[in-house]
Write a protein that holds these residues in place. Structure first.
Motif, mmCIF file in Angstrom:
data_model
loop_
_atom_site.group_PDB
_atom_site.id
_atom_site.type_symbol
_atom_site.label_atom_id
_atom_site.label_comp_id
_atom_site.label_asym_id
_atom_site.label_seq_id
_atom_site.Cartn_x
_atom_site.Cartn_y
_atom_site.Cartn_z
ATOM 1 N N GLU A 35 129.815 -116.433 18.282
ATOM 2 C CA GLU A 35 129.491 -117.259 17.115
ATOM 3 C C GLU A 35 128.935 -116.388 15.990
ATOM 4 O O GLU A 35 129.218 -116.629 14.811
ATOM 5 N N VAL A 36 128.155 -115.380 16.348
ATOM 6 C CA VAL A 36 127.637 -114.444 15.340
ATOM 7 C C VAL A 36 128.783 -113.730 14.635
ATOM 8 O O VAL A 36 128.792 -113.604 13.401
ATOM 9 N N LEU A 37 129.756 -113.265 15.409
ATOM 10 C CA LEU A 37 130.905 -112.571 14.817
ATOM 11 C C LEU A 37 131.694 -113.496 13.895
ATOM 12 O O LEU A 37 132.162 -113.080 12.826
ATOM 13 N N LYS A 38 131.826 -114.759 14.292
ATOM 14 C CA LYS A 38 132.534 -115.723 13.443
ATOM 15 C C LYS A 38 131.810 -115.929 12.117
ATOM 16 O O LYS A 38 132.427 -116.023 11.051
ATOM 17 N N LEU A 39 130.480 -116.010 12.188
ATOM 18 C CA LEU A 39 129.698 -116.221 10.971
ATOM 19 C C LEU A 39 129.772 -115.006 10.045
ATOM 20 O O LEU A 39 129.739 -115.151 8.816
ATOM 21 N N LEU A 40 129.881 -113.831 10.617
ATOM 22 C CA LEU A 40 130.021 -112.626 9.797
ATOM 23 C C LEU A 40 131.407 -112.522 9.177
ATOM 24 O O LEU A 40 131.574 -111.895 8.123
ATOM 25 N N GLY A 41 132.388 -113.121 9.827
ATOM 26 C CA GLY A 41 133.743 -113.091 9.293
ATOM 27 C C GLY A 41 134.292 -111.685 9.205
ATOM 28 O O GLY A 41 134.149 -110.869 10.128
ATOM 29 N N ALA A 42 134.879 -111.348 8.060
ATOM 30 C CA ALA A 42 135.478 -110.025 7.873
ATOM 31 C C ALA A 42 134.434 -108.915 7.928
ATOM 32 O O ALA A 42 134.739 -107.764 8.271
ATOM 33 N N ASP A 43 133.180 -109.249 7.619
ATOM 34 C CA ASP A 43 132.120 -108.241 7.649
ATOM 35 C C ASP A 43 131.837 -107.737 9.067
ATOM 36 O O ASP A 43 131.239 -106.666 9.245
ATOM 37 N N ALA A 44 132.234 -108.508 10.085
ATOM 38 C CA ALA A 44 131.969 -108.099 11.459
ATOM 39 C C ALA A 44 132.620 -106.759 11.782
ATOM 40 O O ALA A 44 132.088 -105.969 12.577
ATOM 41 N N ALA A 45 133.742 -106.481 11.152
ATOM 42 C CA ALA A 45 134.443 -105.220 11.414
ATOM 43 C C ALA A 45 133.675 -104.017 10.871
ATOM 44 O O ALA A 45 133.912 -102.888 11.298
ATOM 45 N N MET A 46 132.776 -104.262 9.927
ATOM 46 C CA MET A 46 131.992 -103.187 9.325
ATOM 47 C C MET A 46 130.627 -103.012 9.979
ATOM 48 O O MET A 46 129.867 -102.122 9.631
ATOM 49 N N MET A 47 130.311 -103.857 10.948
ATOM 50 C CA MET A 47 129.019 -103.812 11.614
ATOM 51 C C MET A 47 128.867 -102.507 12.395
ATOM 52 O O MET A 47 129.827 -102.029 12.999
ATOM 53 N N PRO A 48 127.677 -101.888 12.403
ATOM 54 C CA PRO A 48 127.473 -100.674 13.209
ATOM 55 C C PRO A 48 127.896 -100.893 14.658
ATOM 56 O O PRO A 48 127.686 -101.970 15.221
ATOM 57 N N ALA A 49 128.479 -99.862 15.233
ATOM 58 C CA ALA A 49 129.031 -99.985 16.583
ATOM 59 C C ALA A 49 128.045 -99.491 17.633
ATOM 60 O O ALA A 49 127.330 -98.506 17.435
ATOM 61 N N LEU A 50 128.024 -100.198 18.761
ATOM 62 C CA LEU A 50 127.263 -99.751 19.926
ATOM 63 C C LEU A 50 128.193 -98.818 20.705
ATOM 64 O O LEU A 50 128.812 -99.195 21.682
ATOM 65 N N ASP A 51 128.297 -97.575 20.211
ATOM 66 C CA ASP A 51 129.303 -96.640 20.718
ATOM 67 C C ASP A 51 128.677 -95.486 21.497
ATOM 68 O O ASP A 51 129.115 -94.352 21.401
ATOM 69 N N PHE A 52 127.640 -95.783 22.264
ATOM 70 C CA PHE A 52 126.969 -94.756 23.058
ATOM 71 C C PHE A 52 126.788 -95.261 24.482
ATOM 72 O O PHE A 52 126.835 -96.473 24.737
ATOM 73 N N ASP A 53 126.607 -94.337 25.401
ATOM 74 C CA ASP A 53 126.309 -94.728 26.780
ATOM 75 C C ASP A 53 124.972 -95.462 26.804
ATOM 76 O O ASP A 53 124.031 -95.090 26.099
ATOM 77 N N LEU A 54 124.885 -96.510 27.617
ATOM 78 C CA LEU A 54 123.677 -97.327 27.621
ATOM 79 C C LEU A 54 122.460 -96.593 28.168
ATOM 80 O O LEU A 54 121.328 -96.903 27.784
ATOM 81 N N VAL A 55 122.664 -95.651 29.060
ATOM 82 C CA VAL A 55 121.556 -94.931 29.678
ATOM 83 C C VAL A 55 121.601 -93.463 29.259
ATOM 84 O O VAL A 55 122.639 -92.808 29.370
ATOM 85 N N GLU A 56 120.481 -92.981 28.761
ATOM 86 C CA GLU A 56 120.348 -91.579 28.353
ATOM 87 C C GLU A 56 118.941 -91.109 28.722
ATOM 88 O O GLU A 56 117.943 -91.637 28.233
ATOM 89 N N GLN A 57 118.855 -90.110 29.593
ATOM 90 C CA GLN A 57 117.556 -89.641 30.056
ATOM 91 C C GLN A 57 116.859 -88.721 29.056
ATOM 92 O O GLN A 57 115.632 -88.611 29.051
ATOM 93 N N ASP A 58 117.618 -88.071 28.192
ATOM 94 C CA ASP A 58 117.029 -87.141 27.246
ATOM 95 C C ASP A 58 116.404 -87.899 26.073
ATOM 96 O O ASP A 58 117.098 -88.587 25.330
ATOM 97 N N GLU A 59 115.093 -87.763 25.916
ATOM 98 C CA GLU A 59 114.381 -88.518 24.887
ATOM 99 C C GLU A 59 114.825 -88.138 23.479
ATOM 100 O O GLU A 59 114.993 -88.996 22.610
ATOM 101 N N ASP A 60 115.033 -86.857 23.230
ATOM 102 C CA ASP A 60 115.451 -86.422 21.901
ATOM 103 C C ASP A 60 116.812 -87.007 21.538
ATOM 104 O O ASP A 60 117.056 -87.381 20.377
#
Length: 307
Positions: A35-60
């Protein structure tokens, strides 16, 4: 506390209970996110991507991703009008909540990682659009309800209760009545002084007053008294979890500027914007083990300010 049946304590019945409610929660989380994506419409394609591994042990590495994603979200949210944000907010909050429920039901299930991913996905968007405030309370402590920090501490609450149990059919104490719990008996529908139905306990149901309906007998707790509350790794009621915890900022928390930012709602946790360092399974019951999942608070202070 919520009204409702006590979940099974173990065995196949508990497994079915957890599976059913967990899958239902994940479906709600997915539907609300869509529903959030629908409300954003075309702007949803420009949304920042969650493009990283979910778990990362290195704090930096975690901090670097958080900085990068925070900058991306600041640019993106500036392009979205307030009316759209207002429409999105309840849906993304519900997606976060349902995803967290899903993990609480499915923490020992094959869908555990699906629930983990659903929390990160929804929390990433919620933080990006609306922030994740660290508040400052009247007792001079910082507090957070960050979905990542809260959900990744795998512990809950188990309450020890003492009560009487009355029969749902006749109202007598179970030990004094002749009805067998779980068996079906006729009962006349009526309403109490608060308008609640004698059949289902709801105020706005369709059971006609005076009609006789066959229902199962069950034991209704009354005069409930709490005798003790324990912190446990696996609570019998899966949703008996923390909803907020104190947040130690170390010496930085004494800075008047930091305190003022928290009081004015502009001090934010960035843990939702990057990877976590995995779940804290609470195998060692030491107060020090209840820590944030996004790194040392003192080192994180550069991430907390919004321009």
């Amino acid at each position: 506390m919520q009204w409702g049946p006590i979940p099974p304590s173990g065995g196949p019945n508990r497994e079915r209970y957890l599976d059913h409610h967990g899958r239902s929660s994940l479906q709600v989380a997915a539907d609300e996110y869509e529903e959030v994506l629908k409300l954003l419409g075309a702007d949803a394609a420009m949304m920042p991507a969650l493009d990283f591994d979910l778990v990362e042990q290195d704090e930096d590495a975690r901090r670097a991703i958080q900085r990068e994603k925070r900058a991306e979200w600041l640019k993106f949210v500036a392009t979205i009008d307030q009316a759209t944000l207002d429409a999105i907010e309840p849906h993304i909050k519900k997606s976060v909540s349902a995803a967290m429920d899903g993990l609480n039901y499915l923490e020992d299930h094959e869908l555990r990682e699906s629930a983990h991913a659903a929390i990160h996905r929804a929390a990433f968007v919620k933080r990006g659009l609306f922030g994740c405030p660290i508040t400052y309370s009247a007792d001079e402590e910082y507090w957070t309800d960050c979905p990542i920090n809260i959900s990744h501490l795998r512990m809950g609450v188990s309450a020890g209760l003492v009560s009487d149990f009355e029969c749902s059919i006749c109202g007598k104490l179970v030990e004094d009545c002749d009805h067998a719990m779980g068996e079906y008996y006729p009962k006349v529908a009526s309403r109490d002084a608060d308008g609640k139905c004698s059949i289902c306990g709801e105020p706005g149901c369709d059971h006609p007053v005076g009609e006789t309906i066959t229902v199962a007998a069950w034991a209704n707790a009354r005069n409930v008294k709490a005798t003790e509350v324990s912190m446990v790794a696996r609570p019998r009621y899966p949703l008996a979890r923390m909803v907020e915890k104190s947040y130690d900022l170390g010496p930085a928390g004494e800075d008047p500027r930091v305190r003022s930012a928290a009081k004015h709602g502009v001090l934010n946790c960035d843990g939702d914007l990057g990877p976590c360092k995995g779940f804290n399974e609470m195998t060692e019951w030491d107060v020090k083990s209840v820590s944030s999942t996004d790194g040392d608070a003192e080192q994180q202070i550069d991430l907390l300010y919004e321009p």
